[in-house]
Design an enzyme around this catalytic site. Structure first.
Site, mmCIF file in Angstrom:
data_model
loop_
_atom_site.group_PDB
_atom_site.id
_atom_site.type_symbol
_atom_site.label_atom_id
_atom_site.label_comp_id
_atom_site.label_asym_id
_atom_site.label_seq_id
_atom_site.Cartn_x
_atom_site.Cartn_y
_atom_site.Cartn_z
ATOM 1 N N ARG A 1 0.847 -1.213 -0.185
ATOM 2 C CA ARG A 1 0.090 -0.075 0.029
ATOM 3 C C ARG A 1 0.922 1.119 0.173
ATOM 4 O O ARG A 1 1.588 1.287 0.993
ATOM 5 C CB ARG A 1 -1.075 0.041 1.259
ATOM 6 C CG ARG A 1 -1.819 -1.348 1.173
ATOM 7 C CD ARG A 1 -3.304 -0.787 2.131
ATOM 8 N NE ARG A 1 -4.004 0.023 1.411
ATOM 9 C CZ ARG A 1 -5.034 0.768 2.032
ATOM 10 N NH1 ARG A 1 -5.260 0.450 3.341
ATOM 11 N NH2 ARG A 1 -5.649 1.652 1.633
ATOM 12 N N ASP B 1 -2.182 8.768 7.389
ATOM 13 C CA ASP B 1 -1.445 7.655 6.743
ATOM 14 C C ASP B 1 0.038 8.253 6.192
ATOM 15 O O ASP B 1 0.890 7.413 6.270
ATOM 16 C CB ASP B 1 -2.182 7.015 5.571
ATOM 17 C CG ASP B 1 -3.141 6.300 5.928
ATOM 18 O OD1 ASP B 1 -3.125 4.883 6.001
ATOM 19 O OD2 ASP B 1 -4.456 6.955 6.164
#
Length: 343
Positions: free
Chosen positions: A89, A235
């Site tokens: 990711r 994130d």
């Protein structure tokens, strides 16, 4: 529940992951002993949240080493497997940071890597608890002292997204423990509903008052004066404070700025990417269009209509009232930039 809940656990021969795709209806764990299964679990959001996938990535290097021994991989094949884990990711910087931290120990074997992965795991949970205290202290000095607080959060930044306790929800849990939470507004967080499926589930189990709302309702809730502060996770955070978080976060920040409501980002220092100057340099993951075109396997948009499904958006640093880390609080909008203070 928050004391016992562990999204990521090392079992001795592999990883045990809570399958977050099944929550809130079923609490089941997935056992991972090979690289393909781990990469798939990260991409399918079986395990999710930047700190949690960072911890999983560190343990994943142990899995790759053991699989290399079983399968007879050469060094190039081992490094290719580790790279697949690291890049599973792209937006969440913790994954790369944690994999990179254990990589220098590769030649010392799986036990050395495992010891470092366990250290990362312990450090993340302690960081969550520390930032919970810092964030609660900062808010309580600035918000009304004569009543409990009404809070808003977007996506899931709780125990499920970390090694334990939570980042944004860690702050909320600390405020709740001090008797200072009246209500938490939980954005449902389209298209995969991490708010309604996961955050509401954590809050319900902890007995924290909350209500789930559509993402599109959040700005109006803030502008009507029903929110004292918004607290979200992250994130990746650029050196100038620009913050990538689950798509929909920037709308919350804009509403908070207009209403004069504090907008807090809670994240460990491993989420701060000082090598990235601004949010323009943060890669934004584009996920499959079916997530926005279908519901429960049934197409909801006309045939031929394409989908656009960025998993994250970037909130400009000038909209971030404060960044809460395990080291303390930076007032980003006032010019305290992570690239200056956290290097």
């Amino acid at each position: 529940m928050s004391e016992q809940l562990r999204a990521v656990e090392w079992t001795g021969d592999g990883l045990s992951l809570i399958d977050q795709t099944l929550l809130p209806h079923r609490l089941e764990r997935m056992h991972v002993t090979d690289v393909d299964t781990l990469v798939d679990a990260v991409r399918r959001l079986v395990v999710r949240g930047a700190p949690a996938i960072g911890v999983a990535g560190a343990y994943g290097v142990v899995i790759a080493l053991r699989q290399a021994g079983r399968a007879g991989w050469d060094r190039a094949e081992l490094l290719a497997a580790v790279s697949r884990i690291r890049e599973a990711r792209p937006t969440a910087v913790n994954l790369a940071v944690c994999v990179d931290r254990v990589l220098p120990l590769l030649d010392r074997g799986a036990d050395a890597v495992l010891a470092e992965a366990r250290a990362i795991h312990r450090e993340d949970e302690q960081a969550n608890r520390d930032m919970g205290g810092h964030g609660a202290d900062w808010l309580l000095k600035r918000l009304p002292a004569d009543r409990p607080l009404r809070l808003l959060t977007h996506c899931n930044a709780g125990a499920l997204a970390t090694a334990g306790w939570g980042t944004a929800l860690g702050v909320i849990r600390e405020l709740h423990a001090r008797g200072r939470v009246e209500l938490v507004h939980v954005d449902e967080t389209r298209p995969l509903l991490q708010g309604s499926r996961l955050t509401a589930w954590e809050l319900a189990h902890d007995g924290i008052p909350h209500r789930v709302q559509a993402d599109g309702a959040a700005a109006g809730t803030i502008l009507r004066g029903e929110v004292d502060a918004a607290i979200v996770g992250a994130d990746r955070i650029a050196a100038n404070g620009d913050t990538a978080n689950k798509v929909g976060t920037v709308a919350v920040a804009l509403a908070c700025a207009h209403a004069g409501v504090p907008f807090l980002v809670a994240a460990p220092t491993t989420t701060v990417d000082t090598a990235t100057a601004t949010g323009a340099g943060i890669p934004i993951e584009l996920r499959g269009e079916d997530e926005v075109l279908e519901w429960d396997g049934r197409r909801m948009a006309p045939e031929g209509s394409p989908g656009h499904n960025p998993a994250f958006d970037v909130t400009p640093g000038e909209l971030v009232t404060a960044l809460v880390t395990e080291r303390g609080v930076l007032e980003v909008a006032a010019g305290e930039l992570p690239g200056d203070r956290l290097v």
